[in-house]
Design a protein around this motif. Sequence first.
Motif, PDB file in Angstrom:
ATOM      1  N   UNK A   1      22.959  32.530  53.107  1.00 19.66           N
ATOM      2  CA  UNK A   1      23.929  31.854  53.324  1.00 19.66           C
ATOM      3  C   UNK A   1      24.723  30.875  52.450  1.00 19.66           C
ATOM      4  N   UNK A   2      23.994  30.292  51.821  1.00 19.73           N
ATOM      5  CA  UNK A   2      24.644  29.517  50.527  1.00 19.73           C
ATOM      6  C   UNK A   2      25.039  30.505  49.416  1.00 19.73           C
ATOM      7  N   UNK A   3      24.334  31.360  49.046  1.00 21.52           N
ATOM      8  CA  UNK A   3      24.841  32.288  48.126  1.00 21.52           C
ATOM      9  C   UNK A   3      26.260  33.005  48.680  1.00 21.52           C
ATOM     10  N   UNK A   4      26.095  33.368  50.042  1.00 19.23           N
ATOM     11  CA  UNK A   4      27.229  34.331  50.787  1.00 19.23           C
ATOM     12  C   UNK A   4      28.396  33.001  50.593  1.00 19.23           C
ATOM     13  N   UNK A   5      28.318  31.821  51.049  1.00 14.03           N
ATOM     14  CA  UNK A   5      29.475  30.981  50.979  1.00 14.03           C
ATOM     15  C   UNK A   5      29.997  30.847  49.772  1.00 14.03           C
ATOM     16  N   UNK A   6      29.307  30.575  48.881  1.00 12.78           N
ATOM     17  CA  UNK A   6      29.758  30.322  47.341  1.00 12.78           C
ATOM     18  C   UNK A   6      30.601  31.682  46.934  1.00 12.78           C
ATOM     19  N   UNK A   7      29.880  32.846  47.157  1.00 12.37           N
ATOM     20  CA  UNK A   7      30.683  33.979  46.775  1.00 12.37           C
ATOM     21  C   UNK A   7      31.956  34.235  47.371  1.00 12.37           C
ATOM     22  N   UNK A   8      31.971  33.981  48.701  1.00 11.93           N
ATOM     23  CA  UNK A   8      33.040  33.983  49.349  1.00 11.93           C
ATOM     24  C   UNK A   8      34.330  33.155  49.135  1.00 11.93           C
ATOM     25  N   UNK A   9      33.886  31.942  48.519  1.00 17.25           N
ATOM     26  CA  UNK A   9      34.903  30.993  48.294  1.00 17.25           C
ATOM     27  C   UNK A   9      35.380  31.334  46.712  1.00 17.25           C
ATOM     28  N   UNK A  10      34.672  31.905  46.032  1.00 18.19           N
ATOM     29  CA  UNK A  10      35.153  32.616  44.488  1.00 18.19           C
ATOM     30  C   UNK A  10      35.844  33.507  44.816  1.00 18.19           C
ATOM     31  N   UNK A  11      35.584  34.658  45.712  1.00 27.02           N
ATOM     32  CA  UNK A  11      36.499  35.746  45.951  1.00 27.02           C
ATOM     33  C   UNK A  11      37.912  35.336  46.582  1.00 27.02           C
ATOM     34  N   UNK A  12      37.640  34.444  47.421  1.00 26.74           N
ATOM     35  CA  UNK A  12      39.056  33.863  48.051  1.00 26.74           C
ATOM     36  C   UNK A  12      39.927  32.972  46.907  1.00 26.74           C
ATOM     37  N   UNK A  13      39.446  32.393  46.041  1.00 32.14           N
ATOM     38  CA  UNK A  13      40.253  31.922  44.928  1.00 32.14           C
ATOM     39  C   UNK A  13      40.734  33.079  44.105  1.00 32.14           C
ATOM     40  N   UNK A  14      39.825  34.058  43.821  1.00 33.02           N
ATOM     41  CA  UNK A  14      40.420  35.226  43.087  1.00 33.02           C
ATOM     42  C   UNK A  14      41.528  36.059  43.735  1.00 33.02           C
ATOM     43  N   UNK A  15      41.521  36.107  45.003  1.00 34.75           N
ATOM     44  CA  UNK A  15      42.439  36.937  45.589  1.00 34.75           C
ATOM     45  C   UNK A  15      43.797  35.804  45.661  1.00 34.75           C
ATOM     46  N   UNK A  16      43.715  34.552  45.511  1.00 32.36           N
ATOM     47  CA  UNK A  16      44.883  33.613  45.450  1.00 32.36           C
ATOM     48  C   UNK A  16      44.847  33.396  44.182  1.00 32.36           C
ATOM     49  N   UNK A  17      44.701  34.284  43.065  1.00 26.53           N
ATOM     50  CA  UNK A  17      44.557  33.733  41.783  1.00 26.53           C
ATOM     51  C   UNK A  17      45.860  33.024  41.129  1.00 26.53           C
ATOM     52  N   UNK A  18      45.385  31.931  40.414  1.00 25.49           N
ATOM     53  CA  UNK A  18      46.339  31.036  39.768  1.00 25.49           C
ATOM     54  C   UNK A  18      46.151  30.414  38.408  1.00 25.49           C
ATOM     55  N   UNK A  19      46.900  30.372  37.502  1.00 24.66           N
ATOM     56  CA  UNK A  19      46.561  30.136  36.325  1.00 24.66           C
ATOM     57  C   UNK A  19      46.343  28.758  35.818  1.00 24.66           C
TER      58      UNK A  19
END
Length: 220
Positions: A159-177
């Motif tokens: 669950x913890x790894x999934x939450x972290x991975x989900x957060x990172x992926x969400x950030x990448x989909x909304x990528x900002x410099x």
Amino acid sequence: MNTPESREGNLIRYIVYFVSYLMAAGVVKLVTMKSPMRIWDLILFTLISAMVLLFYIYRFNREQRFFERDFSLPWLGNFGLMVGLTLVVTAGRISVSWLQSYNKVAWYGFQTNYLKHESITMYWFLILAIGMVLPILQEFLTTGFLFNYMFRESTKLTATLGIITSGVLFSLLNFQASIPLLIINVLFGMLFAWSYLYTQTLWMPVYLAVVNGIILVIMT
């Protein structure tokens, strides 16, 4: 939770979903960079986004027969939780806007484009696209399909790894410099993922993501 055993099949399906999202996001990017907006741009956005959204809903509902939920809480089943998370998202988004107003945090890319091509039509397009359509599609990718395919074990570590991975992926989909914005998006994404695991319903993170997206546009 049970799921098709083919990892290769799950990976291929996820890539197809990801490419479909990029199509919708690409159209949004194309439209927001144009001024004035043209009717054909809006028609293209409507067709692509509707096609991808219906595809996601169809596939997600179809795949639920392969999964067993040990616990399921309707997204309105805990009204207090929904209100609390809504307040957290709202407060977080307002805080980010306050930091942006004092140049402590960079502006999002679409905000910069909007300030260059400010118009009522563009504003309502952003409400629809950035505030509603893209957040819904993103939650299918970063929570629904992601946890169904890659983080299926009912353990705290998974669950913890999934939450972290989900957060990172969400950030990448909304990528900002901007590193601060990337971190902020990771935190929002992790919150949405946690709400999905807690309620075991996709509607909760979808609702929170839409609230986040609409407030983000309104505070532009």
